[in-house]
Write a protein that holds these residues in place. Structure first.
Motif, short mmCIF file in Angstrom:
data_model
loop_
_atom_site.label_atom_id
_atom_site.label_comp_id
_atom_site.label_asym_id
_atom_site.label_seq_id
_atom_site.Cartn_x
_atom_site.Cartn_y
_atom_site.Cartn_z
N THR A 139 0.85 -1.19 0.00
CA THR A 139 0.00 0.00 0.00
C THR A 139 0.89 1.24 0.00
N PRO A 140 0.77 2.11 -1.04
CA PRO A 140 1.68 3.26 -1.09
C PRO A 140 1.45 4.24 0.06
N GLU A 141 2.49 4.89 0.50
CA GLU A 141 2.44 5.83 1.64
C GLU A 141 2.78 7.23 1.15
N PHE A 142 2.02 8.19 1.59
CA PHE A 142 2.27 9.60 1.22
C PHE A 142 2.21 10.45 2.48
N ASP A 143 2.69 11.70 2.36
CA ASP A 143 2.48 12.62 3.48
C ASP A 143 1.02 13.07 3.49
N ALA A 144 0.49 13.35 2.30
CA ALA A 144 -0.89 13.84 2.22
C ALA A 144 -1.59 13.26 1.01
N ILE A 145 -2.85 12.89 1.20
CA ILE A 145 -3.71 12.52 0.06
C ILE A 145 -4.75 13.62 -0.07
N ILE A 146 -4.86 14.19 -1.26
CA ILE A 146 -5.87 15.22 -1.52
C ILE A 146 -6.90 14.59 -2.46
N VAL A 147 -8.16 14.68 -2.08
CA VAL A 147 -9.22 14.09 -2.90
C VAL A 147 -9.92 15.21 -3.65
N GLY A 148 -9.75 15.26 -4.99
CA GLY A 148 -10.39 16.28 -5.81
C GLY A 148 -9.43 17.39 -6.19
N SER A 149 -9.45 17.78 -7.46
CA SER A 149 -8.46 18.75 -7.95
C SER A 149 -9.09 20.06 -8.42
N LEU B 111 -0.37 12.77 -2.90
CA LEU B 111 -1.14 12.00 -3.88
C LEU B 111 -2.44 12.75 -4.12
N LEU B 112 -2.71 13.07 -5.38
CA LEU B 112 -3.93 13.80 -5.73
C LEU B 112 -4.85 12.83 -6.48
N LEU B 113 -5.98 12.50 -5.86
CA LEU B 113 -6.93 11.57 -6.48
C LEU B 113 -8.02 12.37 -7.16
N GLU B 114 -8.23 12.16 -8.43
CA GLU B 114 -9.23 12.92 -9.18
C GLU B 114 -10.18 11.95 -9.88
N ARG B 115 -11.46 12.14 -9.61
CA ARG B 115 -12.49 11.25 -10.17
C ARG B 115 -12.56 11.33 -11.70
N GLY B 116 -12.39 12.54 -12.24
CA GLY B 116 -12.54 12.72 -13.69
C GLY B 116 -11.27 12.43 -14.45
N GLY B 117 -11.35 12.67 -15.78
CA GLY B 117 -10.20 12.41 -16.65
C GLY B 117 -9.29 13.63 -16.73
N ASN B 118 -8.33 13.53 -17.64
CA ASN B 118 -7.32 14.59 -17.76
C ASN B 118 -7.14 15.01 -19.23
N GLN B 119 -8.22 14.88 -20.01
CA GLN B 119 -8.14 15.24 -21.42
C GLN B 119 -7.84 16.73 -21.53
N THR C 76 1.84 13.25 -7.15
CA THR C 76 1.35 12.20 -8.05
C THR C 76 -0.13 12.45 -8.29
N LEU C 77 -0.50 12.67 -9.56
CA LEU C 77 -1.91 12.86 -9.91
C LEU C 77 -2.44 11.54 -10.47
N VAL C 78 -3.52 11.04 -9.88
CA VAL C 78 -4.14 9.82 -10.42
C VAL C 78 -5.56 10.18 -10.85
N ASN C 79 -5.82 10.05 -12.14
CA ASN C 79 -7.16 10.36 -12.67
C ASN C 79 -8.03 9.10 -12.66
N GLN C 80 -9.31 9.30 -12.90
CA GLN C 80 -10.30 8.20 -12.90
C GLN C 80 -10.26 7.46 -11.56
N ALA C 81 -9.93 8.22 -10.50
CA ALA C 81 -9.80 7.61 -9.17
C ALA C 81 -10.85 8.25 -8.25
N ARG C 82 -11.88 7.51 -7.95
CA ARG C 82 -12.99 8.05 -7.16
C ARG C 82 -12.89 7.58 -5.71
N ALA C 83 -12.65 8.55 -4.82
CA ALA C 83 -12.53 8.19 -3.40
C ALA C 83 -13.86 7.67 -2.89
N LEU C 84 -13.82 6.56 -2.16
CA LEU C 84 -15.05 6.00 -1.61
C LEU C 84 -15.19 6.35 -0.13
#
Ligand SMILES: Cc1cc2nc3c(=O)[nH]c(=O)nc-3n(C[C@H](O)[C@H](O)[C@H](O)COP(=O)(O)OP(=O)(O)OC[C@H]3O[C@@H](n4cnc5c(N)ncnc54)[C@H](O)[C@@H]3O)c2cc1C
Length: 421
Positions: A5-15, A34-42, A174-182
């Motif tokens: 499981t990756p470890e970060f100092d901070a996870i931000i949900v939504g950009s 780690l920046l988790l973004e539900r939408g795409g990055n087109q 690290t930006l991760v797209n299509q990632a929806r926080a539950l």
């Protein structure tokens, strides 16, 4: 969770503006973000289809829905770019001092009123008419990089939160797209990570987890309260929200006009009713007309003329146990909308507009479900330690043009989490 499981100092949900700002500030200070973004990055492209494909509506009940964009940069990918100066005293009364952050944001952002050359002639005509009728007008500073507008209105000149996301990534986030926080993972009353759904292709999804010592929810006014509830905070959003109901009145103008930025000025009727310029660019106008099923008007952009009305509703409604928002329009809301519509029609008619029609009521944005002082403290921290919220859900109802305020709150929160040295 396992050793992988990756470890970060901070996870931000939504950009959106809140999340992008916190991510930028923390990663600039050397934090692993780690920046988790539900939408795409087109890439952002002008046009009805590319913009409609990012848009999403959240129902408030009563046939009322609120628009947002699910993409990197959040709703700033489709907004107008209008700002009002953040209400420093309002936040001070809640124990939050953002004066330093406001100063900093004002220095670094492209914030200025627009020259008439970047407005539609219809907008200028309405502004002159409203002044002649004796209304008090205000002009907004717009988040537009005017150096990109040498040939007039330019779609890509609006500042979006993607600029801050890019800064964050350049500083190592690290930006991760299509990632929806539950839900937020909690141990001993402390946030330790996030469980999220990673979309893989059209249908496949994978459930993943990431760990961090700090989690910031910035998934937007409607989404963050839902994530808090799913994370076990049953009292989240238990005391209502606002949705700022709005309408627009459009007609046909004797003037023909090129494209321009809309929303840069308005009339000050009172604290509860705002009436503003709705002479937007072609794509935005077409999306409104398609949404209203005004098929013939879709193709009559050059002669269109319009004004928008937004009213302040009282805080109420509920986020039900089914995690759906419900808030009926009250008589008082309808009354304020009718007063605003009357003024908009008056100004439009005096400006020579014909064939007026009024749109259905929509919601400008869902906000205020998370109360500062009740659900979060002055560090925007929930009752779970190291779990913060920084988006439209924490904004009091007095804030009706939220983007600049959210940028300042994002800077403020970063200063609480990792003070700048
Ligand atoms: C058409 C329109 C015009 C507007 N014009 C203006 C304007 O001129 N000036 C102004 O100040 N405001 C304007 N607004 C409002 C403003 O854009 C928003 O209020 C503001 O962007 C809210 O910021 P936010 O960070 O709370 O949420 P958002 O900007 O909505 O960002 C939330 C982000 O979180 C992501 N997300 C959602 N759920 C999850 C999840 N579960 N996991 C991971 N990510 C998630 C979303 O995809 C999105 O990127 C406008 C809004 C609209 C719809």
């Amino acid at each position: 969770m396992n050793d992988k499981t990756p470890e970060f100092d901070a996870i931000i949900v939504g950009s959106g503006p809140g999340g992008a700002t916190v991510a930028r500030e923390l990663s600039r200070r050397g934090q692993q973000v780690l920046l988790l973004e539900r939408g795409g990055n087109q890439p952002l492209k002008n046009g009805v289809l590319p913009i409609a494909s990012m848009m999403n509506a959240v129902s408030v009940g009563d046939k009322l829905a609120s628009g947002r964009a699910l993409t990197t940069g959040g709703t700033t990918a489709v907004y107008l770019g209008a700002t009002v100066r953040p209400r420093v005293e309002l936040f001070q009364s809640l124990g939050i001092d953002i004066s330093r952050e406001v100063e900093e944001a004002e220095k670094e952002l492209p914030l200025a009123p627009l020259p008439d050359a970047l407005l539609r002639p219809q907008s200028i005509k309405l502004r002159e008419t409203a002044t002649a009728l004796g209304y008090e007008l205000f002009t907004s500073r717009m988040l537009v990089d005017q150096s990109k507008c040498s040939v007039g209105y330019t779609y890509g000149a609006r500042w979006t939160a993607r600029a801050y996301v890019q800064d964050a990534v350049n500083s190592g986030a690290t930006l991760v797209n299509q990632a929806r926080a539950l839900r937020v993972l909690v141990e001993d009353g402390r946030a330790v990570g996030v469980e999220y759904e990673q979309r893989k292709g059209r249908k496949a999804v994978e459930i993943r987890q990431a760990r961090a010592s700090t989690v910031v929810l910035a998934a937007g006014g409607p989404a963050s309260p839902v994530i808090l509830r799913r994370s076990g905070l049953k009292n989240a959003a238990d005391s209502g929200f606002y949705c700022h109901p709005s309408i627009a009145v459009y007609g046909t103008s004797p003037l023909k006009g090129q494209e321009g930025f809309g929303g840069s000025w308005g009339l000050r009727l009172n604290d509860e009713i705002r009436i503003g310029d709705a002479n937007f660019d072609r794509t935005f106008y077409r999306l409104i007309m398609l949404g209203q099923r005004q098929w013939r008007r879709v193709f009559s952009y050059t002669k269109s003329i319009g004004m928008g009305v937004m009213v302040k509703d009282s805080v109420g409604g509920e986020l039900g146990e089914d995690l759906l928002y419900r808030k009926p329009l009250t008589e008082e809301d309808r009354d304020k909308l009718a007063q605003g519509e009357q003024v908009a029609r008056r100004v439009l008619e005096h400006a020579g507009a014909k064939n007026l029609f009024t749109s259905a009521v929509s919601s400008s944005h869902i906000g205020g479900a998370i109360k500062i002082g009740r659900h979060v403290d002055a560090k925007l921290q929930t009752q779970y330690r190291n779990l913060h919220v920084c988006d439209g859900s924490v904004l009091p109802p007095e804030v009706n043009t939220p983007t600049l305020t959210l940028i300042c709150l994002g800077k403020y929160l970063a200063n609480q989490i990792a003070p700048a040295v």
